[in-house]
Design an enzyme around this catalytic site. Structure first.
Site, PDB file in Angstrom:
ATOM      1  N   HIS A 180      -3.584   1.090 -13.207  1.00 49.22           N
ATOM      2  CA  HIS A 180      -2.214   0.576 -13.092  1.00 49.22           C
ATOM      3  C   HIS A 180      -1.286   1.045 -14.207  1.00 49.22           C
ATOM      4  CE1 HIS A 180      -4.011  -1.822  -9.981  1.00 49.22           C
ATOM      5  NE2 HIS A 180      -2.902  -2.499  -9.744  1.00 49.22           N
ATOM      6  N   LYS A 199       0.322 -14.324  -9.493  1.00 41.40           N
ATOM      7  CA  LYS A 199       1.352 -13.507 -10.157  1.00 41.40           C
ATOM      8  C   LYS A 199       2.540 -13.367  -9.214  1.00 41.40           C
ATOM      9  CE  LYS A 199      -1.200 -10.612 -13.396  1.00 41.40           C
ATOM     10  NZ  LYS A 199      -1.584  -9.226 -13.742  1.00 41.40           N
ATOM     11  N   GLU A 256      -6.678  -0.707  -3.671  1.00 40.99           N
ATOM     12  CA  GLU A 256      -7.004  -1.933  -4.417  1.00 40.99           C
ATOM     13  C   GLU A 256      -8.411  -2.419  -4.056  1.00 40.99           C
ATOM     14  OE1 GLU A 256      -5.181  -2.922  -6.842  1.00 40.99           O
ATOM     15  OE2 GLU A 256      -3.049  -2.634  -6.420  1.00 40.99           O
ATOM     16  N   ASN A 264      -6.358  -4.209 -13.652  1.00 41.96           N
ATOM     17  CA  ASN A 264      -5.320  -3.189 -13.799  1.00 41.96           C
ATOM     18  C   ASN A 264      -5.869  -1.772 -13.895  1.00 41.96           C
ATOM     19  OD1 ASN A 264      -3.138  -5.044 -13.766  1.00 41.96           O
ATOM     20  ND2 ASN A 264      -3.673  -5.641 -15.850  1.00 41.96           N
ATOM     21  N   LYS A 282     -11.666 -11.121  -6.729  1.00 43.13           N
ATOM     22  CA  LYS A 282     -10.425 -11.529  -7.400  1.00 43.13           C
ATOM     23  C   LYS A 282     -10.489 -13.003  -7.776  1.00 43.13           C
ATOM     24  CE  LYS A 282      -5.674 -11.118  -8.082  1.00 43.13           C
ATOM     25  NZ  LYS A 282      -4.432 -10.440  -7.841  1.00 43.13           N
ATOM     26  N   ARG A 288      12.135 -26.405 -10.310  1.00 45.17           N
ATOM     27  CA  ARG A 288      10.987 -26.250 -11.233  1.00 45.17           C
ATOM     28  C   ARG A 288       9.646 -26.171 -10.518  1.00 45.17           C
ATOM     29  NH1 ARG A 288      13.840 -30.358 -13.870  1.00 45.17           N
ATOM     30  NH2 ARG A 288      15.235 -29.518 -15.462  1.00 45.17           N
ATOM     31  N   ARG A 311      -9.072 -10.677 -16.773  1.00 49.49           N
ATOM     32  CA  ARG A 311      -8.160 -10.352 -15.672  1.00 49.49           C
ATOM     33  C   ARG A 311      -7.521  -8.983 -15.853  1.00 49.49           C
ATOM     34  NH1 ARG A 311      -4.023 -14.278 -12.329  1.00 49.49           N
ATOM     35  NH2 ARG A 311      -3.208 -12.620 -10.985  1.00 49.49           N
ATOM     36  N   HIS A 328       1.846   2.396 -12.588  1.00 53.22           N
ATOM     37  CA  HIS A 328       3.177   1.816 -12.775  1.00 53.22           C
ATOM     38  C   HIS A 328       4.143   2.860 -13.340  1.00 53.22           C
ATOM     39  CE1 HIS A 328       1.825  -2.693 -12.806  1.00 53.22           C
ATOM     40  NE2 HIS A 328       1.934  -2.180 -11.597  1.00 53.22           N
ATOM     41  N   HIS A 352       2.517   1.460  -3.772  1.00 49.80           N
ATOM     42  CA  HIS A 352       1.799   0.936  -4.942  1.00 49.80           C
ATOM     43  C   HIS A 352       0.339   1.419  -4.974  1.00 49.80           C
ATOM     44  CE1 HIS A 352       0.776  -1.878  -8.129  1.00 49.80           C
ATOM     45  NE2 HIS A 352      -0.210  -2.352  -7.390  1.00 49.80           N
ATOM     46  N   GLU A 398      -4.509 -13.842 -17.780  1.00 50.69           N
ATOM     47  CA  GLU A 398      -4.740 -12.476 -18.253  1.00 50.69           C
ATOM     48  C   GLU A 398      -4.777 -12.372 -19.778  1.00 50.69           C
ATOM     49  OE1 GLU A 398      -2.912  -9.404 -15.802  1.00 50.69           O
ATOM     50  OE2 GLU A 398      -2.911  -8.068 -17.527  1.00 50.69           O
TER      51      GLU A 398
HETATM   52  P1  NAD Z   1       5.333  -4.323   1.089  1.00 50.26           P
HETATM   53  O1  NAD Z   1       5.415  -5.760   0.892  1.00 50.26           O
HETATM   54  O2  NAD Z   1       6.551  -3.504   0.897  1.00 50.26           O
HETATM   55  O3  NAD Z   1       4.737  -4.062   2.525  1.00 50.26           O
HETATM   56  C1  NAD Z   1       4.560  -2.748   2.944  1.00 50.26           C
HETATM   57  C2  NAD Z   1       5.318  -2.453   4.252  1.00 50.26           C
HETATM   58  O4  NAD Z   1       4.526  -2.936   5.313  1.00 50.26           O
HETATM   59  C3  NAD Z   1       6.665  -3.124   4.380  1.00 50.26           C
HETATM   60  O5  NAD Z   1       7.536  -2.281   5.080  1.00 50.26           O
HETATM   61  C4  NAD Z   1       6.353  -4.368   5.205  1.00 50.26           C
HETATM   62  O6  NAD Z   1       7.456  -4.832   5.941  1.00 50.26           O
HETATM   63  C5  NAD Z   1       5.298  -3.827   6.119  1.00 50.26           C
HETATM   64  N1  NAD Z   1       4.361  -4.782   6.650  1.00 50.26           N
HETATM   65  C6  NAD Z   1       3.673  -5.739   5.973  1.00 50.26           C
HETATM   66  N2  NAD Z   1       2.818  -6.333   6.801  1.00 50.26           N
HETATM   67  C7  NAD Z   1       2.947  -5.737   7.999  1.00 50.26           C
HETATM   68  C8  NAD Z   1       2.309  -5.884   9.242  1.00 50.26           C
HETATM   69  N3  NAD Z   1       1.293  -6.740   9.412  1.00 50.26           N
HETATM   70  N4  NAD Z   1       2.705  -5.120  10.269  1.00 50.26           N
HETATM   71  C9  NAD Z   1       3.692  -4.191  10.102  1.00 50.26           C
HETATM   72  N5  NAD Z   1       4.315  -3.988   8.951  1.00 50.26           N
HETATM   73  C10 NAD Z   1       3.935  -4.745   7.906  1.00 50.26           C
HETATM   74  O7  NAD Z   1       4.215  -3.657   0.112  1.00 50.26           O
HETATM   75  P2  NAD Z   1       2.723  -4.101  -0.236  1.00 50.26           P
HETATM   76  O8  NAD Z   1       1.967  -2.854  -0.390  1.00 50.26           O
HETATM   77  O9  NAD Z   1       2.234  -5.150   0.665  1.00 50.26           O
HETATM   78  O10 NAD Z   1       2.908  -4.776  -1.662  1.00 50.26           O
HETATM   79  C11 NAD Z   1       3.393  -4.029  -2.750  1.00 50.26           C
HETATM   80  C12 NAD Z   1       4.026  -4.986  -3.724  1.00 50.26           C
HETATM   81  O11 NAD Z   1       3.045  -5.909  -4.170  1.00 50.26           O
HETATM   82  C13 NAD Z   1       4.554  -4.298  -4.955  1.00 50.26           C
HETATM   83  O12 NAD Z   1       5.826  -4.815  -5.224  1.00 50.26           O
HETATM   84  C14 NAD Z   1       3.578  -4.693  -6.047  1.00 50.26           C
HETATM   85  O13 NAD Z   1       4.170  -4.758  -7.298  1.00 50.26           O
HETATM   86  C15 NAD Z   1       3.136  -6.027  -5.577  1.00 50.26           C
HETATM   87  N6  NAD Z   1       1.821  -6.435  -6.077  1.00 50.26           N
HETATM   88  C16 NAD Z   1       1.711  -7.667  -6.601  1.00 50.26           C
HETATM   89  C17 NAD Z   1       0.484  -8.103  -7.060  1.00 50.26           C
HETATM   90  C18 NAD Z   1       0.329  -9.491  -7.577  1.00 50.26           C
HETATM   91  O14 NAD Z   1      -0.733  -9.833  -8.097  1.00 50.26           O
HETATM   92  N7  NAD Z   1       1.331 -10.331  -7.429  1.00 50.26           N
HETATM   93  C19 NAD Z   1      -0.640  -7.282  -6.960  1.00 50.26           C
HETATM   94  C20 NAD Z   1      -0.491  -6.019  -6.401  1.00 50.26           C
HETATM   95  C21 NAD Z   1       0.757  -5.607  -5.954  1.00 50.26           C
HETATM   96  N1  GLY Z   2      -3.001  -7.424  -9.437  1.00 50.66           N
HETATM   97  C1  GLY Z   2      -3.394  -7.738 -10.750  1.00 50.66           C
HETATM   98  C2  GLY Z   2      -3.578  -9.192 -11.004  1.00 50.66           C
HETATM   99  O1  GLY Z   2      -3.435  -9.993 -10.119  1.00 50.66           O
HETATM  100  O2  GLY Z   2      -3.875  -9.566 -12.094  1.00 50.66           O
END
Ligand code: NAD
Ligand code: GLY
Length: 394
Positions: free
Chosen positions: A271, A166, A208, A268, A250, A144, A264, A275, A288, A260
């Site tokens: 987005h 998130k 972003e 998006n 942020k 939990r 918040r 998406h 993304h 949200e």
């Molecule tokens: P990712 O986590 O797939 O990373 C991108 C690539 O870069 C991967 O291959 C990873 O291994 C590599 N990588 C990361 N750091 C590295 C480094 N320092 N050196 C070399 N390689 C590196 O993708 P992302 O763009 O970081 O994140 C996208 C994800 O985040 C999506 O799933 C999206 O839905 C999510 N997201 C979440 C939120 C949230 O608020 N939680 C917000 C925006 C996006």
């Molecule tokens: N990336 C959108 C949020 O964190 O609300």
């Protein structure tokens, strides 16, 4: 005055400059008892043990990462933690958006159980947004809730996903559809990790960054326009400032609206369209940030039609995205496909699609009253442009 401070208002400057620690800047996400610091700087991982000691007195920590990130950055993190007598045990998830699924989540939970992780033992998410979202959800669920530390290594994760709580996995019917709000206890942004990030990933993260300027920080938008070259060259001062200002924006939004229910949603911008692109093409085909960039272009065009966004401002948005190397043109889906995909988005409320639109650069609003015809015009315009410029590609 440093690059990082010259464009901030007085209030912002105080907020940021008051809190500099061992060369790293520290921002605070104000959420009452769940408030937490964001440490930003080039040597944050070396300080990890000292930072973790402020909230944890044990000798073990769990790290979720992936093979790519671990090969570059696990050693520095491990060393930083061992300086404070904390040993790490590591789980490596597959390096792909597809890792955000039930099976991988369940494997992490099984590993934590087999390792006899205790409820107070911290889980550190070392990686991009995929690792952060997956490990974050595991931390939320394990017994939990166990303490979560976000240690983001992609630009996108450093400016967005690691802050705000998130966490999620994907479902074949929609991205990030299964998740929880679960705030980390600390965020460690070691900006030196970006030196190994592939160019396409880095540029995707810049989408972003642009978003924050567009939705609420016009001075930052102006600064981005003037600093595209420095950002693309990854000049440390420029990148540090962009991360800092993104996290500051942020943090302000999350503090005002954690779950949200209002403001918040402005995060998006682009987005709803983005998406849809990711879902239709299969997660990971477009990055993304690429999908968000093309989505912001459509949001800008819709804003010009229904929200009074001036043509010159709409063009500025598109020029900035182009200068940063981001895609403008969405894939050539039919109107019906767009509607079906967008209808499934989390931003649908009372059966109506919600769009984040711009009244002007630096000021966004949420609109739920967009008629199908207006939407169709924008999407059809985009289809036509896609045909003119050939197949859209990220
Ligand atoms: P990712 O986590 O797939 O990373 C991108 C690539 O870069 C991967 O291959 C990873 O291994 C590599 N990588 C990361 N750091 C590295 C480094 N320092 N050196 C070399 N390689 C590196 O993708 P992302 O763009 O970081 O994140 C996208 C994800 O985040 C999506 O799933 C999206 O839905 C999510 N997201 C979440 C939120 C949230 O608020 N939680 C917000 C925006 C996006
Ligand atoms: N990336 C959108 C949020 O964190 O609300």
């Amino acid at each position: 005055m440093s690059l990082a401070t010259c464009l901030l208002t007085k209030g912002q400057e105080m907020e940021i400059l008051m809190q500099t620690e061992n060369g790293a800047k520290v921002l605070q996400v104000e959420l009452g008892a769940r408030s937490y610091p964001i440490h930003i700087g080039p040597g944050v991982f070396a300080e990890a043990g000292r930072l973790l000691r402020t909230v944890y007195s044990g000798r073990r920590a769990f790290v979720v990462s992936n093979p790519t990130v671990a090969s570059y950055h696990l050693a520095a993190l491990r060393q930083g933690l061992s300086a404070a007598g904390i040993a790490v045990e590591v789980w490596q998830a597959p390096d792909s958006e597809q890792a955000k699924n039930w099976e991988e989540l369940y494997k992490i939970l099984g590993w934590l159980l087999e390792s006899r992780a205790e409820r107070q033992t911290p889980l550190i998410a070392l990686g991009g947004g995929v690792v952060g979202d997956l490990a974050g959800l595991a931390a939320a669920l394990y017994q939990r809730g166990m303490p979560l530390i976000q240690a983001p290594t992609s630009l996108l994760a450093q400016v967005d996903s690691s802050v705000g709580g998130k966490t999620a996995i994907n479902h074949p019917l929609g991205k990030n559809m299964i998740g929880a709000f679960y705030q980390p206890q600390q965020v460690w942004i070691d900006t030196s990790t970006l030196s190994t990030l592939p160019s396409r990933e880095y540029v995707s993260g810049l989408a972003e960054v642009v978003k924050y300027g567009a939705i609420r920080d016009r001075a930052f938008f102006d600064w981005l326009e003037k600093n595209t070259e420095a950002l693309l060259a990854r000049e440390p001062a420029a990148v540090g400032y962009a991360i800092h200002q993104s996290c500051w924006n942020k943090a302000m939004i999350v503090a005002a609206d954690e779950r949200e229910t209002g403001e918040r949603a402005l995060l998006n911008l682009g987005h709803t369209f983005g998406h849809a692109i990711e879902t239709a093409l299969g997660y990971g085909a477009w990055l993304h940030g690429e999908a968000v960039a093309a989505g912001m272009v459509l949001a800008g065009r819709l804003s010009a039609r229904v929200c009074g966004l001036e043509e010159s401002e709409r063009q500025r948005l598109e020029r900035l995205l182009t200068a940063l190397g981001l895609p403008l043109t969405s894939p050539d889906f039919s109107l019906e496909t767009w509607m079906t995909l967008m209808g499934r988005d989390k931003k649908v409320a009372d059966g109506k699609m919600r769009f984040v639109l711009l009244e002007r650069l630096g000021h966004a609003v949420v609109r739920q009253d967009i008629g199908e015809e207006e939407l169709a015009q924008v999407i059809r315009g985009s289809e036509a442009r896609g045909r003119e410029s050939g197949r859209a590609k990220p």
